[in-house]
Design an enzyme around this catalytic site. Structure first.
Site, PDB file in Angstrom:
ATOM      1  CE  LYS A 114     -21.242-108.265  53.830  1.00 31.57           C
ATOM      2  NZ  LYS A 114     -22.394-108.657  53.079  1.00 31.57           N
ATOM      3  CE  LYS A 196     -16.870-104.538  46.129  1.00 35.20           C
ATOM      4  NZ  LYS A 196     -16.150-105.704  45.779  1.00 35.20           N
ATOM      5  CE  LYS A 199     -18.122-112.616  42.698  1.00 35.37           C
ATOM      6  NZ  LYS A 199     -17.548-112.406  44.031  1.00 35.37           N
TER       7      LYS A 199
HETATM    8  N1  AQP Z   1     -16.521-103.391  41.325  1.00 30.32           N
HETATM    9  C1  AQP Z   1     -15.305-103.894  41.159  1.00 30.32           C
HETATM   10  N2  AQP Z   1     -14.402-103.221  40.400  1.00 30.32           N
HETATM   11  C2  AQP Z   1     -13.150-103.730  40.199  1.00 30.32           C
HETATM   12  N3  AQP Z   1     -12.736-104.913  40.717  1.00 30.32           N
HETATM   13  C3  AQP Z   1     -13.613-105.606  41.465  1.00 30.32           C
HETATM   14  N4  AQP Z   1     -13.524-106.792  42.120  1.00 30.32           N
HETATM   15  C4  AQP Z   1     -14.709-107.058  42.732  1.00 30.32           C
HETATM   16  N5  AQP Z   1     -15.587-106.065  42.505  1.00 30.32           N
HETATM   17  C5  AQP Z   1     -14.927-105.146  41.727  1.00 30.32           C
HETATM   18  C6  AQP Z   1     -12.339-107.638  42.120  1.00 30.32           C
HETATM   19  O1  AQP Z   1     -12.739-108.960  41.795  1.00 30.32           O
HETATM   20  C7  AQP Z   1     -11.879-109.880  42.478  1.00 30.32           C
HETATM   21  C8  AQP Z   1     -12.672-110.962  43.117  1.00 30.32           C
HETATM   22  O2  AQP Z   1     -13.465-110.469  44.104  1.00 30.32           O
HETATM   23  P1  AQP Z   1     -14.162-111.467  45.100  1.00 30.32           P
HETATM   24  O3  AQP Z   1     -15.227-112.186  44.405  1.00 30.32           O
HETATM   25  O4  AQP Z   1     -13.173-112.349  45.739  1.00 30.32           O
HETATM   26  O5  AQP Z   1     -14.697-110.527  46.209  1.00 30.32           O
HETATM   27  P2  AQP Z   1     -15.257-109.092  46.177  1.00 30.32           P
HETATM   28  O6  AQP Z   1     -14.160-108.127  45.930  1.00 30.32           O
HETATM   29  O7  AQP Z   1     -16.008-108.911  47.455  1.00 30.32           O
HETATM   30  O8  AQP Z   1     -16.242-109.113  44.936  1.00 30.32           O
HETATM   31  P3  AQP Z   1     -17.766-108.813  44.913  1.00 30.32           P
HETATM   32  O9  AQP Z   1     -18.216-108.974  43.488  1.00 30.32           O
HETATM   33  O10 AQP Z   1     -18.055-107.488  45.546  1.00 30.32           O
HETATM   34  O11 AQP Z   1     -18.363-109.995  45.776  1.00 30.32           O
HETATM   35  P4  AQP Z   1     -19.399-109.938  46.984  1.00 30.32           P
HETATM   36  O12 AQP Z   1     -20.597-109.223  46.476  1.00 30.32           O
HETATM   37  O13 AQP Z   1     -19.675-111.354  47.312  1.00 30.32           O
HETATM   38  O14 AQP Z   1     -18.723-109.234  48.124  1.00 30.32           O
HETATM   39  C9  AQP Z   1     -11.047-109.072  43.466  1.00 30.32           C
HETATM   40  O15 AQP Z   1      -9.749-108.926  42.932  1.00 30.32           O
HETATM   41  C10 AQP Z   1     -11.753-107.763  43.524  1.00 30.32           C
HETATM   42  O16 AQP Z   1     -10.857-106.708  43.797  1.00 30.32           O
END
Ligand code: AQP
Length: 331
Positions: A114, A196, A199
């Site tokens: 970030k 990765k 969302k």
């Molecule tokens: N690309 C990914 N591949 C495998 N696992 C993933 N997770 C997220 N992206 C991937 C797993 O989803 C769970 C929930 O994640 P989260 O929503 O709490 O936060 P995050 O990991 O930051 O997910 P995002 O989608 O990337 O959200 P944003 O964009 O808001 O930062 C976790 O178990 C994570 O490992």
């Protein structure tokens, strides 16, 4: 009996990455571990570390709860709740901030990423996020936490924080273990397989959401970045885009990577992508239909009320003991 705790942030529509790395794993674990207890929360407090539109945040919180149920979560065996409805998460999060060092937080790669994005409006809660995440987990004495690869570092810090607390105040919190899937722990962006799938990514062509229709899924898979080699083999170094698609295929269909490669080794990218898109559609469309049923019923609120009551009871007792141990308040 072991307790398994997991959470997900309502920062956008759930992606295939969330499904493969977290949701599918959680549902699978629940089927495999009949005697264990499952706590699952929607992490709305984590979501506000970045700016959210209030009515969208509230809608997504319920969407995610409904989606988990649609994906096969056993409602009888899950304590499903909303993080902000249990005030002890924030309370313990603050206490744990006092048990984690600046240097440890500064080393977290998610925070460093970030910083590198040169975004001037990074909130202080984004920096202290891992302390709240540690609270989410150890508040319930979780034995295991199923996560994707991206959360591994935060979980290691959670273990350090729990150990530090136990060492200073005597044994109190269970030190959790991560459960990381062998395949699908890190699903990559379809347009940029170096990062990765997320969302909150700006370019929707990079991710598939669990709400995408057949046409959209097919289009996004078709346009997913591959390479000009034209050979189907699993090579995450030289053929990152293709390796990501093979990973997705293997995870979604529960077939090994080797079997997928064997099946398509004499084929071409076009056929491979068409079959992958079809497999995804076959998995995601029934989930979407189930989701519609759940979101339009009253059952979801009843499940969330029950979840709040069970989680609240546990959290209240744990925090009362925790504060006593630290010396907070009168008794
Ligand atoms: N690309 C990914 N591949 C495998 N696992 C993933 N997770 C997220 N992206 C991937 C797993 O989803 C769970 C929930 O994640 P989260 O929503 O709490 O936060 P995050 O990991 O930051 O997910 P995002 O989608 O990337 O959200 P944003 O964009 O808001 O930062 C976790 O178990 C994570 O490992």
């Amino acid at each position: 009996m072991k307790r398994i705790v997991s959470g997900i942030k309502p920062t956008g529509s759930l992606t295939l990455g969330n499904y493969i790395g977290a949701i599918k794993q959680f549902v699978k674990l629940q089927k495999a571990r009949e005697n264990d207890e499952f706590f699952l929360f929607i992490a709305d407090l984590h979501a506000i570390t970045t700016r959210q539109i209030p009515h969208e945040l509230r809608k997504r919180t319920l969407d995610i709860a409904a989606m988990y149920l649609a994906c096969g979560l056993d409602k009888e065996r899950t304590t499903l709740f909303i993080q902000s409805e249990i005030p002890q998460h924030a309370e313990l999060g603050y206490i744990l901030q006092s048990n984690v060092y600046m240097g440890e937080l500064e080393r977290m790669t998610q925070y460093k990423d970030k910083l590198e994005s040169n975004d001037v409006s990074i909130s202080s809660s984004l920096f202290t996020y891992p302390a709240l995440m540690a609270a989410d987990i150890i508040l319930y004495d979780a034995d295991y936490v199923p996560v994707g690869d991206d959360q591994k570092q935060h979980l290691e810090l959670t273990r350090d924080i729990a150990n530090r607390f136990n060492h200073y105040y005597s044994d109190f919190f269970t030190v959790p273990e991560p459960l990381i899937p062998e395949v699908g722990a890190r699903i990559m962006d379809l347009q940029n397989p170096e990062k990765k799938m997320s969302k909150s990514e700006n370019n929707p062509k990079g991710y598939i959401t669990l709400f995408d229709d057949e046409k959209t899924i097919t289009r996004k898979i078709k346009s997913a970045k591959t390479d000009s080699l034209g050979i189907i083999k699993y090579d995450p170094l030289e053929q990152k885009g293709l390796a990501n698609l093979i990973n997705i295929f293997a995870s979604i269909s529960d077939i090994s990577i080797n079997q997928i490669v064997d099946k398509y080794k004499n084929s071409d990218y076009k056929t491979f992508k068409e079959d992958l898109a079809k497999t995804l559609v076959d998995v995601l469309i029934p989930i979407q239909l189930k989701y519609q049923e759940i979101i339009n019923s009253n059952e979801l609120n009843e499940i969330l009320d029950k979840g709040r009551s069970i989680a609240s009871d546990y959290a209240f007792k744990k925090m009362r003991k925790c504060k006593r141990k630290i010396g907070l308040g009168r008794k």
